[in-house]
Design an enzyme around this catalytic site. Structure first.
Site, PDB file in Angstrom:
ATOM      1  N   GLY A 122       2.149   2.223  11.138  1.00  0.00           N
ATOM      2  CA  GLY A 122       3.146   3.285  11.032  1.00  0.00           C
ATOM      3  C   GLY A 122       3.803   3.677  12.347  1.00  0.00           C
ATOM      4  O   GLY A 122       4.460   4.716  12.423  1.00  0.00           O
ATOM      5  N   LYS A 136       0.136   4.226  -0.358  1.00  0.00           N
ATOM      6  CA  LYS A 136      -0.545   5.401   0.221  1.00  0.00           C
ATOM      7  C   LYS A 136      -0.335   6.641  -0.663  1.00  0.00           C
ATOM      8  O   LYS A 136      -0.279   6.525  -1.886  1.00  0.00           O
ATOM      9  CB  LYS A 136      -0.055   5.648   1.651  1.00  0.00           C
ATOM     10  N   ASN A 142       0.871  -1.186   0.000  1.00  0.00           N
ATOM     11  CA  ASN A 142       0.000   0.000   0.000  1.00  0.00           C
ATOM     12  C   ASN A 142       0.906   1.234   0.000  1.00  0.00           C
ATOM     13  O   ASN A 142       1.453   1.603   1.035  1.00  0.00           O
ATOM     14  CB  ASN A 142      -0.891  -0.032   1.255  1.00  0.00           C
ATOM     15  N   HIS A 174      -9.699   1.212   4.965  1.00  0.00           N
ATOM     16  CA  HIS A 174      -8.427   1.464   5.659  1.00  0.00           C
ATOM     17  C   HIS A 174      -8.663   2.436   6.805  1.00  0.00           C
ATOM     18  O   HIS A 174      -9.430   3.399   6.674  1.00  0.00           O
ATOM     19  CB  HIS A 174      -7.394   2.025   4.671  1.00  0.00           C
ATOM     20  N   GLU A 194      -5.674  -5.075  10.819  1.00  0.00           N
ATOM     21  CA  GLU A 194      -4.696  -4.015  11.017  1.00  0.00           C
ATOM     22  C   GLU A 194      -5.039  -3.228  12.290  1.00  0.00           C
ATOM     23  O   GLU A 194      -5.849  -2.287  12.232  1.00  0.00           O
ATOM     24  CB  GLU A 194      -4.722  -3.047   9.837  1.00  0.00           C
ATOM     25  N   GLU A 243      -6.972   4.798   7.941  1.00  0.00           N
ATOM     26  CA  GLU A 243      -6.672   6.217   7.674  1.00  0.00           C
ATOM     27  C   GLU A 243      -7.874   6.896   7.018  1.00  0.00           C
ATOM     28  O   GLU A 243      -8.144   8.079   7.261  1.00  0.00           O
ATOM     29  CB  GLU A 243      -5.408   6.324   6.796  1.00  0.00           C
TER      30      GLU A 243
HETATM   31  C1  PEP Z   1      -1.083   0.218   6.187  1.00  0.00           C
HETATM   32  O1  PEP Z   1      -1.087   1.359   5.759  1.00  0.00           O
HETATM   33  O2  PEP Z   1      -1.991  -0.550   5.907  1.00  0.00           O
HETATM   34  C2  PEP Z   1       0.022  -0.203   7.046  1.00  0.00           C
HETATM   35  C3  PEP Z   1      -0.026  -1.394   7.570  1.00  0.00           C
HETATM   36  O3  PEP Z   1       1.033   0.714   7.236  1.00  0.00           O
HETATM   37  P1  PEP Z   1       2.453   0.436   7.908  1.00  0.00           P
HETATM   38  O4  PEP Z   1       2.980  -0.846   7.293  1.00  0.00           O
HETATM   39  O5  PEP Z   1       3.274   1.613   7.559  1.00  0.00           O
HETATM   40  O6  PEP Z   1       2.228   0.260   9.368  1.00  0.00           O
END
Ligand code: PEP
Length: 268
Positions: free
Chosen positions: A180, A17, A15, A102, A174, A104
């Site tokens: 992050g 982003k 991803n 997601h 997640e 975010e």
């Molecule tokens: C994500 O954006 O789905 C994610 C898992 O980000 P990161 O790997 O940066 O924690």
């Protein structure tokens, strides 16, 4: 398939982003193809650039095993929805997968379970494979409400949804607090949550064999911890954010997946 035995295929989803534009996305896609070369076994790799890079990245991966995913879509097929992109438009660009829900987007764009449910329906109508993200916040975890949060998300989004094939849906667990941040749950916690997710899927999708729906982990995955997740049979793959725009990290994550798959094949 090897000697009639189905390998436990692993999926790596990158991803990207809003981290890279068109030129860098194309370079990353080329690097990903190089990283996959010459391996005995390959994980399924799905790369999800921003909307503006989909078309160019598609040209790079079109004749490879790498699949193209989008990071979002809108819940209507067409119409006066300024700035939005429909599932139909994504398929025109060669997109086969779409990330939905997601954290975010839930946090910054106010996406609700109802919106996410409509997006899932729209994706399925357009034959797009759905990568549905679920997970609890730090506060929910602290109060012991992580299972309830994940259960609610799954029930609100999937109850009554008509799925024709297991391949059309993956769940990415997640935990929001792990995205992050460099913080990760114990592997045992992920395994317990995956089992719980499968039990909810059995309830909400009674016509599906929940064991066949792939359940992934995402949150601060890097090259140096990917193997610890991937070696677990019930973690079907990884959704990787920050590390997936660093080619050396992405390569290490693919190495870890290949190592697991090679070991499985040797056992057969
Ligand atoms: C994500 O954006 O789905 C994610 C898992 O980000 P990161 O790997 O940066 O924690």
């Amino acid at each position: 398939m090897a000697n009639g035995f189905v390998l436990n295929m692993k999926v790596i989803i990158a991803n990207w982003k809003m981290n890279v534009g068109v030129r860098e996305s194309v370079a990353l896609a080329r690097g990903t193809l190089l990283a996959l070369r010459g391996r005995r076994t390959l994980p399924e790799v799905i790369i999800c650039p921003s909307f503006i890079a989909l078309s160019e990245v598609h040209k790079v991966v079109a004749r490879s095993s790498v699949k193209l995913g989008a990071q979002n879509l809108f819940w209507e097929d067409h119409g006066a929805y300024t700035g939005e992109i429909s599932g139909r438009m994504l398929t025109e660009l060669g997109v086969s997968h779409v990330i939905i829900g997601h954290s975010e987007r839930r946090e910054y764009l106010g996406e609700t379970d109802e919106m996410i449910r409509n997006k899932v329906a729209q994706a399925l109508e357009n034959q797009l494979d759905v990568i549905l993200c679920v997970g609890e916040t730090a506060v929910e975890r602290k109060s012991g409400a992580q299972r309830e949060r994940v259960r609610t998300q799954l029930v609100h989004v999937l109850d009554g949804v008509h799925l024709k094939s297991h391949d059309r849906l993956m769940i990415a667990y997640e935990p929001v607090w792990a995205i992050g941040t460099g913080e990760i749950p114990e592997v045992a916690e992920i395994l317990a949550m995956n089992e719980f997710i499968r039990s909810i899927l059995s309830d909400v999708l009674p016509n599906m064999n929940a064991n066949k729906i792939r359940v992934l982990y995402g949150g601060s995955v890097e090259g140096n911890n990917a193997y610890s997740f991937l070696r677990e049979q019930t973690i079907d793959g990884l959704l990787v954010g920050g590390a997936s725009v660093k080619l050396n990290q992405l390569k290490e994550i693919i190495d870890a997946a290949s190592e697991v798959l090679d070991a499985q094949q040797t056992k057969v």
